[in-house]
Scaffold this motif. Sequence first.
Motif, PDB file in Angstrom:
ATOM      1  N   LEU A  99       2.854 -16.078   0.922  1.00 38.04           N
ATOM      2  CA  LEU A  99       2.896 -14.586   1.318  1.00 38.04           C
ATOM      3  C   LEU A  99       2.742 -13.815  -0.215  1.00 38.04           C
ATOM      4  CD1 LEU A  99       5.462 -14.592   4.180  1.00 38.04           C
ATOM      5  CD2 LEU A  99       3.003 -14.265   4.117  1.00 38.04           C
ATOM      6  N   THR A 100       3.251 -14.264  -1.061  1.00 32.73           N
ATOM      7  CA  THR A 100       3.171 -13.198  -2.283  1.00 32.73           C
ATOM      8  C   THR A 100       1.712 -13.390  -2.779  1.00 32.73           C
ATOM      9  OG1 THR A 100       5.577 -13.817  -3.003  1.00 32.73           O
ATOM     10  CG2 THR A 100       4.225 -12.985  -4.813  1.00 32.73           C
ATOM     11  N   LYS A 101       1.331 -14.462  -2.719  1.00 33.64           N
ATOM     12  CA  LYS A 101      -0.353 -14.428  -3.106  1.00 33.64           C
ATOM     13  C   LYS A 101      -1.171 -13.664  -2.274  1.00 33.64           C
ATOM     14  CE  LYS A 101      -3.676 -17.698  -4.591  1.00 33.64           C
ATOM     15  NZ  LYS A 101      -4.322 -19.279  -4.227  1.00 33.64           N
ATOM     16  N   ALA A 102      -0.765 -13.785  -0.850  1.00 32.34           N
ATOM     17  CA  ALA A 102      -1.692 -13.012   0.012  1.00 32.34           C
ATOM     18  C   ALA A 102      -1.523 -11.483  -0.280  1.00 32.34           C
ATOM     19  CB  ALA A 102      -1.167 -13.303   1.498  1.00 32.34           C
ATOM     20  N   ALA A 103      -0.195 -11.042  -0.581  1.00 29.48           N
ATOM     21  CA  ALA A 103       0.016  -9.849  -0.939  1.00 29.48           C
ATOM     22  C   ALA A 103      -0.646  -9.272  -2.211  1.00 29.48           C
ATOM     23  CB  ALA A 103       1.440  -9.267  -1.108  1.00 29.48           C
ATOM     24  N   SER A 105      -3.155 -10.711  -3.437  1.00 30.33           N
ATOM     25  CA  SER A 105      -4.765 -10.808  -3.194  1.00 30.33           C
ATOM     26  C   SER A 105      -5.378  -9.288  -2.519  1.00 30.33           C
ATOM     27  CB  SER A 105      -5.350 -11.769  -2.384  1.00 30.33           C
ATOM     28  OG  SER A 105      -4.996 -12.883  -2.823  1.00 30.33           O
ATOM     29  N   LYS A 106      -4.256  -8.850  -1.592  1.00 26.92           N
ATOM     30  CA  LYS A 106      -4.728  -7.643  -0.914  1.00 26.92           C
ATOM     31  C   LYS A 106      -4.656  -6.433  -1.646  1.00 26.92           C
ATOM     32  CE  LYS A 106      -4.998  -4.534   2.327  1.00 26.92           C
ATOM     33  NZ  LYS A 106      -4.495  -4.438   3.796  1.00 26.92           N
ATOM     34  N   ALA A 107      -3.546  -6.372  -2.597  1.00 27.06           N
ATOM     35  CA  ALA A 107      -3.636  -5.293  -3.632  1.00 27.06           C
ATOM     36  C   ALA A 107      -4.583  -5.282  -4.462  1.00 27.06           C
ATOM     37  CB  ALA A 107      -2.262  -5.363  -4.194  1.00 27.06           C
ATOM     38  N   ARG A 108      -4.957  -6.344  -4.896  1.00 23.07           N
ATOM     39  CA  ARG A 108      -6.264  -6.364  -6.006  1.00 23.07           C
ATOM     40  C   ARG A 108      -7.416  -6.101  -5.326  1.00 23.07           C
ATOM     41  NH1 ARG A 108      -4.640  -7.584 -10.415  1.00 23.07           N
ATOM     42  NH2 ARG A 108      -2.593  -8.659 -10.725  1.00 23.07           N
ATOM     43  N   HIS A 109      -7.747  -6.293  -4.023  1.00 24.95           N
ATOM     44  CA  HIS A 109      -8.619  -6.158  -3.331  1.00 24.95           C
ATOM     45  C   HIS A 109      -8.763  -4.487  -3.072  1.00 24.95           C
ATOM     46  CE1 HIS A 109     -11.473  -6.442   0.493  1.00 24.95           C
ATOM     47  NE2 HIS A 109     -11.872  -7.315  -0.224  1.00 24.95           N
ATOM     48  N   SER A 133      -4.515 -17.717   1.662  1.00 27.33           N
ATOM     49  CA  SER A 133      -3.246 -18.398   0.827  1.00 27.33           C
ATOM     50  C   SER A 133      -2.748 -19.493   1.542  1.00 27.33           C
ATOM     51  CB  SER A 133      -2.351 -17.265   0.344  1.00 27.33           C
ATOM     52  OG  SER A 133      -1.709 -16.868   1.708  1.00 27.33           O
ATOM     53  N   LYS A 134      -3.461 -20.111   2.566  1.00 24.38           N
ATOM     54  CA  LYS A 134      -2.666 -21.260   3.286  1.00 24.38           C
ATOM     55  C   LYS A 134      -1.381 -21.137   3.927  1.00 24.38           C
ATOM     56  CE  LYS A 134      -6.393 -22.855   0.951  1.00 24.38           C
ATOM     57  NZ  LYS A 134      -7.554 -22.441   1.420  1.00 24.38           N
ATOM     58  N   GLY A 177       6.733 -11.697   1.530  1.00 26.01           N
ATOM     59  CA  GLY A 177       5.900 -11.783   0.088  1.00 26.01           C
ATOM     60  C   GLY A 177       5.689 -10.237  -0.398  1.00 26.01           C
ATOM     61  N   PHE A 178       5.718 -10.112  -1.498  1.00 22.22           N
ATOM     62  CA  PHE A 178       5.624  -8.737  -2.135  1.00 22.22           C
ATOM     63  C   PHE A 178       4.629  -8.594  -3.226  1.00 22.22           C
ATOM     64  CE2 PHE A 178       9.936  -8.383  -0.815  1.00 22.22           C
ATOM     65  CZ  PHE A 178      10.037  -6.976  -0.107  1.00 22.22           C
ATOM     66  N   ALA A 179       3.868  -7.641  -3.463  1.00 22.40           N
ATOM     67  CA  ALA A 179       2.990  -7.262  -4.593  1.00 22.40           C
ATOM     68  C   ALA A 179       3.064  -5.890  -5.103  1.00 22.40           C
ATOM     69  CB  ALA A 179       1.535  -7.540  -4.132  1.00 22.40           C
ATOM     70  N   VAL A 180       3.461  -5.986  -6.436  1.00 23.99           N
ATOM     71  CA  VAL A 180       3.521  -4.402  -7.019  1.00 23.99           C
ATOM     72  C   VAL A 180       2.335  -4.654  -8.033  1.00 23.99           C
ATOM     73  CG1 VAL A 180       4.939  -2.931  -8.244  1.00 23.99           C
ATOM     74  CG2 VAL A 180       6.084  -4.347  -6.456  1.00 23.99           C
TER      75      VAL A 180
END
Lengths: 321, 83
Positions: A99-103, A105-109, A133-134, A177-180
Amino acid sequence: MMITPTYNTGSHIIEKYQFLHHFLPHPDTKKRAKLLQHNAMATYALVLVLFIGVFRITPRFAPGILGYSSDISVSDLLKSTNKYRNENGLKTLRLNTALTKAAESKARHMFAQNYWAHVAPDGTTPWDFILESKYDYSYAGENLAKNFDSSNDVVKAWINSPSHRENLLGANYDEIGFAVVNGILDGYETTLVVQMFGKPRASIPIASEEEETKLLTAYESKSVVEAPSTQSANYPVLEKPSLSFVPSRSEEVLPAVDVTTASKSITLVVSAFLFILLALDVWYTKRKAIPRLSGNVFAHITFLVMTVVGVWFALTPGIVL
Amino acid sequence: MKLKETLHIFILVVGLSLVVFFMYFFRFNRDAQIFTGLFGCIYYTVWGIIHHALKERLSRTIVLEYVLLGLVVFLLLLMSFTF
């Protein structure tokens, strides 16, 4: 014959220094200080329109000069989210690598495609990132935030919004999952926060404490993350996962010009300037007993003070989606 | 006369306090904040006009004074809340 100047004493000194009437009312014309007259006020309005224009145009020609300072960390976001869930009688969510990887990817997208939405202009949905992210989910959710300066404010804003609160208090979720990620969006340097919730489709063990600790360490050290998949053998719909990635380190953003500070400062300076002129108007009018038919100065001062209070306490640049 | 003036000021202060409260209440909703700010500036301008009309001292200059101050404050709010 001796000529005595008329400006030697008392109020006549003012007559010598005519520029003082820019700041003080005129006892003869009974008008307000020149800097408070209609022409001056119209000029201030025009200057403010120009400021707004500059703030709007600058990011297009010089991306990254204007921005929002921030200091947000994944561990604080995780703590605040789980604290709020626990306060509402819900279980703690575990930080999951997929979920972190998905987050991430979303932020970078969003930065790459320059958009701010749950669904990208090319039609990519949050679920696409989660599946990529499987992470084989039965329930999933996404919260977004941008322009915030602290982790606490991000979670507060989500709590204040009914739809985001629903995600925070989702009883079906097991993992998070988080992305900052810092970058330039619409010409402004900013920080995007992506929060992704999920529940694995099959009853398999959720992320372990060890996985969570590894992930949190990776955020700080910027090291590669390798983690087990949450994919179930009962639902072999996805390929064998490959979950190695480097999560973005939560770094402080300090743009050349912080838009929030600049806005607050301009409001404070303009209001203080008008406040001083109005206060001088009250003082000088009383002192010289100048009779005048004009607006209520006390009301003007109250209005300006309320404006500063409103901007100072209510201005939060952060937006949630 | 003094009581009337106090009442007018009371109405102004209560109205503006509500505007500040709603600005804080909508601190995570930019559009609502801008709308609240616009409402506050219009409220102030209308208050000024009614206040002077009731005192029978309304003139075009006074109306312009309230309109211009309302405009300057609205632009300050717009600048602060649109970024």
